[in-house]
Scaffold this motif. Structure first.
Motif, PDB file in Angstrom:
ATOM      1  N   ARG A  38       0.832  -1.207   0.000  1.00 17.19           N
ATOM      2  CA  ARG A  38       0.000   0.000   0.000  1.00 17.19           C
ATOM      3  C   ARG A  38       0.868   1.259   0.000  1.00 17.19           C
ATOM      4  NH1 ARG A  38      -4.168  -1.058   0.791  1.00 17.19           N
ATOM      5  NH2 ARG A  38      -6.189  -0.242   1.375  1.00 17.19           N
ATOM      6  N   ALA A  39       1.877   1.233   0.853  1.00 20.20           N
ATOM      7  CA  ALA A  39       2.760   2.392   0.958  1.00 20.20           C
ATOM      8  C   ALA A  39       3.540   2.595  -0.334  1.00 20.20           C
ATOM      9  CB  ALA A  39       3.722   2.215   2.137  1.00 20.20           C
ATOM     10  N   VAL A  40       3.967   1.490  -0.921  1.00 19.52           N
ATOM     11  CA  VAL A  40       4.718   1.581  -2.176  1.00 19.52           C
ATOM     12  C   VAL A  40       3.853   2.227  -3.253  1.00 19.52           C
ATOM     13  CG1 VAL A  40       5.750   0.243  -4.035  1.00 19.52           C
ATOM     14  CG2 VAL A  40       6.167  -0.404  -1.660  1.00 19.52           C
ATOM     15  N   VAL A  41       2.609   1.751  -3.326  1.00 19.37           N
ATOM     16  CA  VAL A  41       1.697   2.283  -4.334  1.00 19.37           C
ATOM     17  C   VAL A  41       1.463   3.774  -4.104  1.00 19.37           C
ATOM     18  CG1 VAL A  41      -0.666   2.213  -5.191  1.00 19.37           C
ATOM     19  CG2 VAL A  41       0.560   0.083  -4.730  1.00 19.37           C
ATOM     20  N   ARG A  42       1.306   4.127  -2.844  1.00 14.23           N
ATOM     21  CA  ARG A  42       1.083   5.538  -2.548  1.00 14.23           C
ATOM     22  C   ARG A  42       2.276   6.370  -2.993  1.00 14.23           C
ATOM     23  NH1 ARG A  42      -1.761   4.772   2.377  1.00 14.23           N
ATOM     24  NH2 ARG A  42       0.300   4.458   3.281  1.00 14.23           N
ATOM     25  N   GLY A  43       3.458   5.843  -2.722  1.00 13.88           N
ATOM     26  CA  GLY A  43       4.669   6.561  -3.117  1.00 13.88           C
ATOM     27  C   GLY A  43       4.750   6.748  -4.624  1.00 13.88           C
ATOM     28  N   ILE A  44       4.394   5.716  -5.329  1.00  9.16           N
ATOM     29  CA  ILE A  44       4.439   5.796  -6.789  1.00  9.16           C
ATOM     30  C   ILE A  44       3.432   6.818  -7.298  1.00  9.16           C
ATOM     31  CG2 ILE A  44       3.923   4.529  -8.900  1.00  9.16           C
ATOM     32  CD1 ILE A  44       5.026   2.013  -7.432  1.00  9.16           C
ATOM     33  N   ALA A  45       2.250   6.801  -6.704  1.00  5.48           N
ATOM     34  CA  ALA A  45       1.219   7.750  -7.103  1.00  5.48           C
ATOM     35  C   ALA A  45       1.725   9.177  -6.904  1.00  5.48           C
ATOM     36  CB  ALA A  45      -0.054   7.516  -6.289  1.00  5.48           C
ATOM     37  N   ARG A  46       2.335   9.390  -5.759  1.00  3.04           N
ATOM     38  CA  ARG A  46       2.831  10.734  -5.465  1.00  3.04           C
ATOM     39  C   ARG A  46       3.889  11.135  -6.478  1.00  3.04           C
ATOM     40  NH1 ARG A  46       6.688  11.388  -2.360  1.00  3.04           N
ATOM     41  NH2 ARG A  46       6.282   9.540  -1.094  1.00  3.04           N
ATOM     42  N   ARG A  47       4.787  10.228  -6.755  1.00  2.94           N
ATOM     43  CA  ARG A  47       5.895  10.581  -7.631  1.00  2.94           C
ATOM     44  C   ARG A  47       5.505  10.729  -9.099  1.00  2.94           C
ATOM     45  NH1 ARG A  47       9.534   6.618  -6.649  1.00  2.94           N
ATOM     46  NH2 ARG A  47       8.221   6.307  -4.826  1.00  2.94           N
ATOM     47  N   THR A  48       4.546   9.936  -9.555  1.00  2.30           N
ATOM     48  CA  THR A  48       4.178   9.999 -10.970  1.00  2.30           C
ATOM     49  C   THR A  48       3.028  10.958 -11.225  1.00  2.30           C
ATOM     50  OG1 THR A  48       2.580   8.198 -10.731  1.00  2.30           O
ATOM     51  CG2 THR A  48       4.825   7.601 -11.337  1.00  2.30           C
ATOM     52  N   GLY A  49       2.304  11.321 -10.174  1.00  4.61           N
ATOM     53  CA  GLY A  49       1.161  12.193 -10.367  1.00  4.61           C
ATOM     54  C   GLY A  49      -0.088  11.446 -10.801  1.00  4.61           C
ATOM     55  N   PHE A  50       0.032  10.146 -10.956  1.00  4.52           N
ATOM     56  CA  PHE A  50      -1.138   9.349 -11.328  1.00  4.52           C
ATOM     57  C   PHE A  50      -2.085   9.219 -10.137  1.00  4.52           C
ATOM     58  CE2 PHE A  50      -0.887   6.732 -15.315  1.00  4.52           C
ATOM     59  CZ  PHE A  50       0.160   7.402 -15.891  1.00  4.52           C
ATOM     60  N   ARG A  51      -3.354   9.137 -10.411  1.00  7.97           N
ATOM     61  CA  ARG A  51      -4.294   8.688  -9.403  1.00  7.97           C
ATOM     62  C   ARG A  51      -4.439   7.188  -9.620  1.00  7.97           C
ATOM     63  NH1 ARG A  51      -9.699   7.842  -9.740  1.00  7.97           N
ATOM     64  NH2 ARG A  51     -10.196   9.328 -11.360  1.00  7.97           N
ATOM     65  N   VAL A  52      -3.930   6.414  -8.717  1.00 10.29           N
ATOM     66  CA  VAL A  52      -3.912   4.968  -8.910  1.00 10.29           C
ATOM     67  C   VAL A  52      -5.204   4.357  -8.370  1.00 10.29           C
ATOM     68  CG1 VAL A  52      -2.746   2.823  -8.325  1.00 10.29           C
ATOM     69  CG2 VAL A  52      -1.405   4.880  -8.816  1.00 10.29           C
ATOM     70  N   ASP A  53      -5.944   3.710  -9.249  1.00 13.71           N
ATOM     71  CA  ASP A  53      -7.226   3.135  -8.851  1.00 13.71           C
ATOM     72  C   ASP A  53      -7.130   1.648  -8.563  1.00 13.71           C
ATOM     73  OD1 ASP A  53      -8.477   5.586  -9.309  1.00 13.71           O
ATOM     74  OD2 ASP A  53      -8.617   5.145 -11.454  1.00 13.71           O
ATOM     75  N   ASP A  54      -6.189   1.030  -9.184  1.00 11.86           N
ATOM     76  CA  ASP A  54      -6.153  -0.423  -9.109  1.00 11.86           C
ATOM     77  C   ASP A  54      -4.715  -0.871  -9.272  1.00 11.86           C
ATOM     78  OD1 ASP A  54      -7.076  -2.966  -8.943  1.00 11.86           O
ATOM     79  OD2 ASP A  54      -7.719  -3.112 -11.038  1.00 11.86           O
ATOM     80  N   HIS A  55      -4.386  -1.949  -8.620  1.00 12.41           N
ATOM     81  CA  HIS A  55      -3.046  -2.472  -8.841  1.00 12.41           C
ATOM     82  C   HIS A  55      -3.054  -3.975  -8.726  1.00 12.41           C
ATOM     83  CE1 HIS A  55      -3.210  -2.088  -4.408  1.00 12.41           C
ATOM     84  NE2 HIS A  55      -2.508  -3.215  -4.436  1.00 12.41           N
ATOM     85  N   ARG A  56      -2.107  -4.566  -9.357  1.00  9.52           N
ATOM     86  CA  ARG A  56      -1.998  -6.018  -9.328  1.00  9.52           C
ATOM     87  C   ARG A  56      -0.560  -6.400  -9.100  1.00  9.52           C
ATOM     88  NH1 ARG A  56      -5.290  -7.609 -14.303  1.00  9.52           N
ATOM     89  NH2 ARG A  56      -3.215  -7.784 -15.177  1.00  9.52           N
ATOM     90  N   LEU A  57      -0.340  -7.239  -8.139  1.00  7.76           N
ATOM     91  CA  LEU A  57       1.002  -7.738  -7.891  1.00  7.76           C
ATOM     92  C   LEU A  57       0.939  -9.246  -7.996  1.00  7.76           C
ATOM     93  CD1 LEU A  57       3.952  -7.372  -6.937  1.00  7.76           C
ATOM     94  CD2 LEU A  57       3.103  -7.584  -4.610  1.00  7.76           C
ATOM     95  N   GLU A  58       1.799  -9.797  -8.809  1.00  5.38           N
ATOM     96  CA  GLU A  58       1.855 -11.245  -8.913  1.00  5.38           C
ATOM     97  C   GLU A  58       3.284 -11.709  -8.729  1.00  5.38           C
ATOM     98  OE1 GLU A  58      -0.148 -12.184 -12.594  1.00  5.38           O
ATOM     99  OE2 GLU A  58      -2.004 -11.443 -11.681  1.00  5.38           O
ATOM    100  N   LEU A  59       3.434 -12.699  -7.875  1.00  2.00           N
ATOM    101  CA  LEU A  59       4.764 -13.219  -7.582  1.00  2.00           C
ATOM    102  C   LEU A  59       4.840 -14.657  -8.039  1.00  2.00           C
ATOM    103  CD1 LEU A  59       5.002 -11.887  -3.941  1.00  2.00           C
ATOM    104  CD2 LEU A  59       5.779 -10.797  -6.023  1.00  2.00           C
ATOM    105  N   PHE A  60       5.963 -15.012  -8.598  1.00  2.00           N
ATOM    106  CA  PHE A  60       6.152 -16.373  -9.069  1.00  2.00           C
ATOM    107  C   PHE A  60       7.445 -16.919  -8.506  1.00  2.00           C
ATOM    108  CE2 PHE A  60       3.849 -13.902 -12.205  1.00  2.00           C
ATOM    109  CZ  PHE A  60       2.692 -14.652 -12.337  1.00  2.00           C
ATOM    110  N   GLY A  61       7.424 -18.173  -8.160  1.00  2.00           N
ATOM    111  CA  GLY A  61       8.639 -18.768  -7.625  1.00  2.00           C
ATOM    112  C   GLY A  61       8.398 -20.208  -7.242  1.00  2.00           C
TER     113      GLY A  61
END
Lengths: 147, 147
Positions: free
Chosen positions: B110-133
């Motif tokens: 959540r914090a990462v997404v918020r940081g990205i939103a702040r830095r890019t100026g985007f209003r982020v509505d949705d995100h998807r994180l997928e991890l593989f291993g």
DNA sequence: GTTTTTGCAAACCATTTGCAGGGTC
DNA sequence: GACCCTGCAAATGGTTTGCAAAAAC
């Protein structure tokens, strides 16, 4: 919108052969403002009478993907799309309205992934983060504005 | 592997009608241990002679997806797959070998997404994180072990 | 009784492949 | 000159749709 020159340089440096169709597709990709589908390219190629076939467009997209000049993303709708991007960056924020995408840096994600690996016991080899929303320009537009 | 009851409860609470084919597909989904494809379900349905057609399987997967009981993910290979999941959780670690997936909590994302939103100026509505291993069990296996 | 859902088969769409000719290194 | 790349058209694989019959509410 990306500098077409970067594509040519990368193609040239690679083991792939530099051909007219590849140049054409690279230029087409460089012209896209946001994310685009294979169908978009096929249609544009036909409209501009580039004389490159469907198959070549798909094959060239594979080449560009292998060179990390383009990345394949999955939109929230489930559709596949591509975005031109700088090599080395591998996450994007994608604008749901205009389709423009912006590369994003690590931003602490690395630590999050590490934490998840520790907590789940997984060995995480790969991860993908995709963000969707509205870019600054589109936020400024009146809510009903259409593209 | 998920409790089939949860599916029935959710179906019942929804506006969708409770039908035998849907129950059958829900049970099938509940039986999957890892991620699965639509083709997997179609094949298993036929093997068990459930009498549900391809179309119904796809339609039921849409229903389950709408109810957040199942999520559609995209494997690194580009294939589509589904995973059964708890509503409210929306990220997964997926094992590349056995296909098992585990829900993951926010973990600072959540914090990462918020940081990205702040830095890019985007209003982020949705995100998807997928991890593989590799999950713990599969890491423990000899490297050449096949499923 | 009205509305939703189903199975089937056909339609559809995106992507891949086989192959003979042409271009690149 | 050897090997890679291309266009074409056909094949493929996954997903959707039209429709009349059946089931749910």
């Amino acid at each position: 919108m990306v500098d077409a020159g970067a594509f040519l340089t990368a193609l040239d440096a690679s083991d792939y052969r530099m051909t007219a169709p590849r140049r054409a597709v690279a230029a087409l990709v460089a012209d896209q403002t946001g994310h685009f589908s294979s169908a978009d390219l096929v249609e544009q190629a036909r409209a501009r009478r580039l004389g490159v076939g469907r198959a070549t467009i798909f094959r060239t997209l594979d080449v560009l993907t292998a060179l990390d000049l383009v990345e394949r993303i999955d939109l929230p709708t489930g559709e596949h799309a591509y975005v031109a991007c700088e090599p080395r960056h591998h996450h994007h924020v994608v604008c749901s309205r205009c389709g423009r995408s912006q590369d994003i840096d690590d931003a602490g994600l690395r630590a999050v992934v590490r934490g998840i690996a520790r907590r789940t016991g997984f060995r995480v080899d790969d991860h993908r983060l995709e963000l969707f929303g509205l870019c600054q320009a589109c936020q400024a537009l009146p809510p009903e504005a259409t593209l």
